[in-house]
Design a protein around this motif. Structure first.
Motif, PDB file in Angstrom:
ATOM      1  N   THR A   1       0.840  -1.200   0.000  1.00  0.00           N
ATOM      2  CA  THR A   1       0.000   0.000   0.000  1.00  0.00           C
ATOM      3  C   THR A   1       0.878   1.254   0.000  1.00  0.00           C
ATOM      4  O   THR A   1       2.079   1.185   0.269  1.00  0.00           O
ATOM      5  N   PRO A   2       0.291   2.422  -0.276  1.00  0.00           N
ATOM      6  CA  PRO A   2       1.063   3.674  -0.236  1.00  0.00           C
ATOM      7  C   PRO A   2       1.661   3.961   1.148  1.00  0.00           C
ATOM      8  O   PRO A   2       2.637   4.695   1.259  1.00  0.00           O
ATOM      9  N   LEU A   3       1.086   3.384   2.195  1.00  0.00           N
ATOM     10  CA  LEU A   3       1.613   3.597   3.538  1.00  0.00           C
ATOM     11  C   LEU A   3       2.747   2.636   3.891  1.00  0.00           C
ATOM     12  O   LEU A   3       3.330   2.712   4.964  1.00  0.00           O
ATOM     13  N   GLY A   4       3.041   1.672   2.994  1.00  0.00           N
ATOM     14  CA  GLY A   4       4.191   0.802   3.169  1.00  0.00           C
ATOM     15  C   GLY A   4       3.925  -0.571   3.751  1.00  0.00           C
ATOM     16  O   GLY A   4       4.834  -1.368   3.872  1.00  0.00           O
ATOM     17  N   TYR A   5       2.703  -0.884   4.118  1.00  0.00           N
ATOM     18  CA  TYR A   5       2.455  -2.233   4.633  1.00  0.00           C
ATOM     19  C   TYR A   5       1.880  -3.118   3.530  1.00  0.00           C
ATOM     20  O   TYR A   5       1.395  -2.637   2.515  1.00  0.00           O
ATOM     21  N   ASN A   6       1.951  -4.418   3.734  1.00  0.00           N
ATOM     22  CA  ASN A   6       1.479  -5.377   2.739  1.00  0.00           C
ATOM     23  C   ASN A   6       0.038  -5.777   3.015  1.00  0.00           C
ATOM     24  O   ASN A   6      -0.302  -6.169   4.126  1.00  0.00           O
ATOM     25  N   ASP A   7      -0.793  -5.695   1.986  1.00  0.00           N
ATOM     26  CA  ASP A   7      -2.182  -6.126   2.054  1.00  0.00           C
ATOM     27  C   ASP A   7      -2.268  -7.467   1.333  1.00  0.00           C
ATOM     28  O   ASP A   7      -1.934  -7.559   0.151  1.00  0.00           O
ATOM     29  N   ILE A   8      -2.699  -8.503   2.042  1.00  0.00           N
ATOM     30  CA  ILE A   8      -2.750  -9.855   1.486  1.00  0.00           C
ATOM     31  C   ILE A   8      -4.203 -10.238   1.247  1.00  0.00           C
ATOM     32  O   ILE A   8      -5.034 -10.150   2.156  1.00  0.00           O
ATOM     33  N   GLN A   9      -4.499 -10.660   0.018  1.00  0.00           N
ATOM     34  CA  GLN A   9      -5.829 -11.145  -0.352  1.00  0.00           C
ATOM     35  C   GLN A   9      -5.706 -12.605  -0.759  1.00  0.00           C
ATOM     36  O   GLN A   9      -4.825 -12.957  -1.548  1.00  0.00           O
ATOM     37  N   VAL A  10      -6.577 -13.455  -0.233  1.00  0.00           N
ATOM     38  CA  VAL A  10      -6.538 -14.889  -0.517  1.00  0.00           C
ATOM     39  C   VAL A  10      -7.856 -15.305  -1.162  1.00  0.00           C
ATOM     40  O   VAL A  10      -8.926 -14.950  -0.677  1.00  0.00           O
ATOM     41  N   ASP A  11      -7.766 -16.053  -2.263  1.00  0.00           N
ATOM     42  CA  ASP A  11      -8.938 -16.626  -2.926  1.00  0.00           C
ATOM     43  C   ASP A  11      -8.805 -18.143  -2.896  1.00  0.00           C
ATOM     44  O   ASP A  11      -7.777 -18.693  -3.286  1.00  0.00           O
TER      45      ASP A  11
END
Length: 86
Positions: free
Chosen positions: A46-56
């Protein structure tokens, strides 16, 4: 619910540098039995530097999906932090 392993992790090519897409076979321990299935997941910085994880979940699961996805996200986050993803 415990994730045992992610096997055959393959990274999909993407033109977006801050987004990484993967597919894998997940094996996990459900109450009273072991199960496995195909998953796809995305790690986006993300622009704030943390990782966003999406699982399908590609294959259906006979267990509450939210708990399965939460456990997979935690496991994927640990793999990414350790540098074990392709």
């Amino acid at each position: 619910m415990t994730v045992l392993a992610l096997k055959d992790i393959k990274r999909k090519e993407s033109a977006i540098y801050y987004r990484r897409q993967f597919s894998a076979n997940a094996s996990y321990q459900l109450p009273g039995r072991k199960s496995s299935g195909q998953i796809e997941f995305t790690i986006e910085t993300t622009p704030l530097g943390y990782n966003d994880i999406q699982v399908d979940l590609v294959d259906s699961v006979d267990y509450p999906v939210i708990q399965v996805k939460r456990a997979l996200k935690d496991y994927i986050s640990k793999l990414d932090t350790a540098g074990k993803l392709p």
